[in-house]
Scaffold this motif. Structure first.
Motif, PDB file in Angstrom:
ATOM      1  N   GLY A   1     -17.059  -7.583  -0.602  1.00  0.00           N
ATOM      2  CA  GLY A   1     -17.341  -8.631   0.392  1.00  0.00           C
ATOM      3  C   GLY A   1     -16.105  -9.172   1.103  1.00  0.00           C
ATOM      4  N   TRP A   2     -14.926  -8.737   0.686  1.00  0.00           N
ATOM      5  CA  TRP A   2     -13.699  -9.250   1.303  1.00  0.00           C
ATOM      6  C   TRP A   2     -13.365  -8.493   2.581  1.00  0.00           C
ATOM      7  N   ARG A   3     -14.052  -7.399   2.770  1.00  0.00           N
ATOM      8  CA  ARG A   3     -13.952  -6.563   3.972  1.00  0.00           C
ATOM      9  C   ARG A   3     -12.522  -6.161   4.280  1.00  0.00           C
ATOM     10  N   LEU A   4     -11.953  -5.375   3.396  1.00  0.00           N
ATOM     11  CA  LEU A   4     -10.571  -4.961   3.581  1.00  0.00           C
ATOM     12  C   LEU A   4     -10.384  -3.492   3.177  1.00  0.00           C
ATOM     13  N   GLY A   5      -9.799  -2.731   4.076  1.00  0.00           N
ATOM     14  CA  GLY A   5      -9.504  -1.333   3.790  1.00  0.00           C
ATOM     15  C   GLY A   5      -8.251  -0.941   4.541  1.00  0.00           C
ATOM     16  N   TRP A   6      -8.012   0.364   4.630  1.00  0.00           N
ATOM     17  CA  TRP A   6      -6.837   0.806   5.379  1.00  0.00           C
ATOM     18  C   TRP A   6      -6.981   2.257   5.810  1.00  0.00           C
ATOM     19  N   VAL A   7      -6.126   2.640   6.743  1.00  0.00           N
ATOM     20  CA  VAL A   7      -6.011   4.056   7.102  1.00  0.00           C
ATOM     21  C   VAL A   7      -4.531   4.399   7.176  1.00  0.00           C
ATOM     22  N   ILE A   8      -4.199   5.554   6.610  1.00  0.00           N
ATOM     23  CA  ILE A   8      -2.858   6.124   6.795  1.00  0.00           C
ATOM     24  C   ILE A   8      -3.000   7.096   7.966  1.00  0.00           C
ATOM     25  N   ALA A   9      -2.313   6.815   9.045  1.00  0.00           N
ATOM     26  CA  ALA A   9      -2.486   7.631  10.258  1.00  0.00           C
ATOM     27  C   ALA A   9      -1.181   8.348  10.591  1.00  0.00           C
ATOM     28  N   PRO A  10      -1.267   9.445  11.329  1.00  0.00           N
ATOM     29  CA  PRO A  10      -0.022  10.061  11.818  1.00  0.00           C
ATOM     30  C   PRO A  10       0.733   9.028  12.660  1.00  0.00           C
ATOM     31  N   GLY A  11       2.070   8.970  12.473  1.00  0.00           N
ATOM     32  CA  GLY A  11       2.862   7.930  13.121  1.00  0.00           C
ATOM     33  C   GLY A  11       2.639   7.829  14.621  1.00  0.00           C
ATOM     34  N   ARG A  12       2.427   8.988  15.271  1.00  0.00           N
ATOM     35  CA  ARG A  12       2.312   8.960  16.742  1.00  0.00           C
ATOM     36  C   ARG A  12       1.026   8.287  17.222  1.00  0.00           C
ATOM     37  N   HIS A  13       0.052   8.056  16.311  1.00  0.00           N
ATOM     38  CA  HIS A  13      -1.212   7.442  16.736  1.00  0.00           C
ATOM     39  C   HIS A  13      -1.309   5.952  16.395  1.00  0.00           C
TER      40      HIS A  13
ATOM     41  N   ILE B   1       0.851  -1.206   0.000  1.00  0.00           N
ATOM     42  CA  ILE B   1       0.000   0.000   0.000  1.00  0.00           C
ATOM     43  C   ILE B   1       0.880   1.247   0.000  1.00  0.00           C
ATOM     44  N   SER B   2       1.936   1.208   0.790  1.00  0.00           N
ATOM     45  CA  SER B   2       2.860   2.345   0.837  1.00  0.00           C
ATOM     46  C   SER B   2       3.471   2.587  -0.560  1.00  0.00           C
ATOM     47  N   ARG B   3       3.877   1.517  -1.249  1.00  0.00           N
ATOM     48  CA  ARG B   3       4.438   1.656  -2.609  1.00  0.00           C
ATOM     49  C   ARG B   3       3.389   2.219  -3.571  1.00  0.00           C
ATOM     50  N   HIS B   4       2.137   1.756  -3.400  1.00  0.00           N
ATOM     51  CA  HIS B   4       1.046   2.215  -4.260  1.00  0.00           C
ATOM     52  C   HIS B   4       0.890   3.742  -4.147  1.00  0.00           C
ATOM     53  N   TYR B   5       0.988   4.273  -2.948  1.00  0.00           N
ATOM     54  CA  TYR B   5       0.879   5.732  -2.772  1.00  0.00           C
ATOM     55  C   TYR B   5       2.012   6.457  -3.482  1.00  0.00           C
ATOM     56  N   ALA B   6       3.209   5.856  -3.444  1.00  0.00           N
ATOM     57  CA  ALA B   6       4.342   6.499  -4.114  1.00  0.00           C
ATOM     58  C   ALA B   6       4.123   6.478  -5.621  1.00  0.00           C
ATOM     59  N   GLU B   7       3.724   5.286  -6.153  1.00  0.00           N
ATOM     60  CA  GLU B   7       3.622   5.140  -7.609  1.00  0.00           C
ATOM     61  C   GLU B   7       2.411   5.875  -8.182  1.00  0.00           C
ATOM     62  N   ARG B   8       1.285   5.765  -7.507  1.00  0.00           N
ATOM     63  CA  ARG B   8       0.046   6.309  -8.057  1.00  0.00           C
ATOM     64  C   ARG B   8      -0.138   7.786  -7.761  1.00  0.00           C
ATOM     65  N   PHE B   9       0.220   8.180  -6.525  1.00  0.00           N
ATOM     66  CA  PHE B   9      -0.085   9.548  -6.082  1.00  0.00           C
ATOM     67  C   PHE B   9       1.156  10.396  -5.813  1.00  0.00           C
ATOM     68  N   GLY B  10       2.332   9.786  -5.952  1.00  0.00           N
ATOM     69  CA  GLY B  10       3.548  10.547  -5.668  1.00  0.00           C
ATOM     70  C   GLY B  10       3.666  10.941  -4.201  1.00  0.00           C
ATOM     71  N   ALA B  11       3.101  10.134  -3.305  1.00  0.00           N
ATOM     72  CA  ALA B  11       3.157  10.451  -1.866  1.00  0.00           C
ATOM     73  C   ALA B  11       4.070   9.454  -1.160  1.00  0.00           C
ATOM     74  N   ALA B  12       5.039   9.985  -0.440  1.00  0.00           N
ATOM     75  CA  ALA B  12       5.956   9.099   0.292  1.00  0.00           C
ATOM     76  C   ALA B  12       5.361   8.818   1.672  1.00  0.00           C
ATOM     77  N   ILE B  13       4.808   7.603   1.824  1.00  0.00           N
ATOM     78  CA  ILE B  13       4.159   7.222   3.078  1.00  0.00           C
ATOM     79  C   ILE B  13       4.916   6.034   3.659  1.00  0.00           C
ATOM     80  N   ALA B  14       5.454   6.179   4.840  1.00  0.00           N
ATOM     81  CA  ALA B  14       6.168   5.057   5.459  1.00  0.00           C
ATOM     82  C   ALA B  14       5.182   3.919   5.718  1.00  0.00           C
ATOM     83  N   PRO B  15       5.572   2.661   5.442  1.00  0.00           N
ATOM     84  CA  PRO B  15       4.648   1.536   5.676  1.00  0.00           C
ATOM     85  C   PRO B  15       4.149   1.497   7.122  1.00  0.00           C
ATOM     86  N   GLU B  16       4.938   2.050   8.037  1.00  0.00           N
ATOM     87  CA  GLU B  16       4.530   2.044   9.457  1.00  0.00           C
ATOM     88  C   GLU B  16       3.280   2.892   9.692  1.00  0.00           C
ATOM     89  N   ARG B  17       2.999   3.817   8.761  1.00  0.00           N
ATOM     90  CA  ARG B  17       1.784   4.647   8.915  1.00  0.00           C
ATOM     91  C   ARG B  17       0.537   3.945   8.368  1.00  0.00           C
TER      92      ARG B  17
END
Ligand SMILES: Cc1ncc(COP(=O)(O)O)c(C=O)c1O
Length: 394
Positions: A246-258, A80-96
């Motif tokens: 129906g696979w019930r799968l999503g995600w949230v990118i959260a601030p690291g401290r949370h 998911i983190s790579r997807h943000y970089a490739e699709r949206f140009g956003a550098a998101i650490a996988p930890e978020r």
């Protein structure tokens, strides 16, 4: 008080989905031998992509379908983190990245993290109904801000500023929106993020329909809010763009401290997101799957380009072109004062199922209906023909 019937007061504030009543009535008509054009359903008609199903089958055959980390499997968080970089140009650490049981669980986790009793979350009216209920379940106050064509049926920095109170904790935006399919322009989103930060609140952006953008390349809040991006909660899902409802799968990118607190909440509320679905979802980011989903996105765009002019021609009011998702929110007041009755009569008379505005809030709800273009073109054409027969006679 009768202890057998007593329930917590918060339940009374939760409204059912009126669209379910439309669906029940539609199924009853079908059982009686009538055909129905389903334009009420908010999930894509496309099946789950074959590579995803194959990955799920491999995961099951491999055994070991156990709980995972509450945050999700590391490979998927990285993907998911790579997807943000490739699709949206956003550098998101996988930890978020926190993988959740649908974006529904992501929204619930974020609300549980942020909202105390009697605190307010600002939302657009019309908007996705579950959001106000998540806030209510936590005994917070969802504040629906009436929005219309002047602001693309979305919140603006000005509306946020004018509605903010000492009890306000944050703002939730869905862009593209359900039910309107409209987006917050990037510069406005950036202003909203700055305003919310200045007021000491939190911004949550639901981007579950962002991959289904039709008129310009999708831009994530994580790229357009600049210095505020690290403080955002961005919610998304495999349900819509990847056809995995129906696979019930999503995600949230959260601030690291949370992340640690969200992990605790997820552990306690549902232990972990579904294991097979996570293994399957790894295949979403393969080039073949992405190519297929882009083809499907273009098919949705074609449907929109057919449906919106056709509805306008019939006399529905659609002042702003929807630019994403798969919904059209249309003013039906030319045909009926009450959109719920309009939906019921339409279904009964010509077998077209659509959703009344009442499902999405109070602001001019009786004057609006939602059309979903989650059916193939031939069925959409049939639906429009039937609508023409119905409204022509009014
Ligand atoms: C705006 C919006 N957010 C979130 C959801 C929840 O979707 P899911 O839990 O399948 O990711 C929906 C579903 O229709 C939606 O329309």
């Amino acid at each position: 008080m009768d202890y057998r019937t007593a329930t917590a007061a918060r339940v009374a504030g939760i409204a059912p989905f009126h669209v379910m009543e439309v669906q029940t009535a539609a199924r009853a008509l079908e059982a009686a031998g009538r055909t129905v054009v389903h334009m009420e359903i908010g999930e894509p008609d496309f099946p789950t992509p074959a590579p995803v199903i194959a990955a799920a089958q491999r995961a099951i055959a491999g055994g070991g379908v156990y709980y995972t980390s509450a945050l999700g499997i590391p490979e998927l968080r990285q993907a998911i983190s790579r997807h943000y970089a490739e699709r949206f140009g956003a550098a998101i650490a996988p930890e978020r990245v926190i993988v959740t049981a649908g974006s529904s669980a992501a929204l619930l986790l974020v609300m549980a993290l942020l909202v105390d009793r009697d605190q307010e979350i600002l939302l657009s009216d019309p908007g996705y109904p579950c959001n106000r209920h998540f806030v209510r379940v936590l005994e917070g106050d969802p504040v629906g801000i009436p929005v219309g064509p002047e602001t693309n049926y979305q919140l603006s920095a000005d509306l946020v500023l004018r509605t903010w109170s000492p009890r306000t904790r944050g703002v939730l935006i869905a862009s593209p929106s359900n039910p309107t399919g409209t987006q917050v322009p990037p510069d406005e989103l950036s202003k909203i993020a700055a305003t919310v930060a200045r007021l000491g609140g939190r911004l949550i952006v639901d981007e579950i329909y962002l991959g289904l953008s039709y008129d310009s390349a999708p831009q994530s809040a994580l790229t357009v809010t600049g210095a505020h991006a690290d403080d955002l909660f961005v919610v998304s899902s495999f349900s819509k763009y990847f056809n995995m409802t129906g696979w019930r799968l999503g995600w949230v990118i959260a601030p690291g401290r949370h992340v640690r607190d969200l992990e605790k909440l997820a552990q306690n509320l549902y232990i972990s997101p579904p294991t097979v679905s996570q293994r399957a979802a790894l295949a979403c980011f393969e080039p073949a799957t992405l190519a297929l989903q882009e083809e499907r996105r273009r098919a949705f765009a074609d449907r929109r380009d057919f449906l919106v002019p056709a509805l306008r021609e019939l006399g529905f009011g659609i002042p702003v072109m929807p630019t994403g998702g798969f919904f059209v929110y249309a003013d039906s007041s030319r045909f009926a004062a009450d959109s719920q009755t309009f939906c019921r009569d339409l279904l009964e008379a010509v077998g077209v199922a659509i959703t009344p505005g009442l499902d999405f809030g109070r602001h001019r709800a009786e004057a609006h209906v939602r059309f979903a273009y989650t059916i193939e073109m031939a069925k959409l054409e049939d639906g429009v023909d039937r609508l023409a027969r119905f409204v022509g006679g009014r």
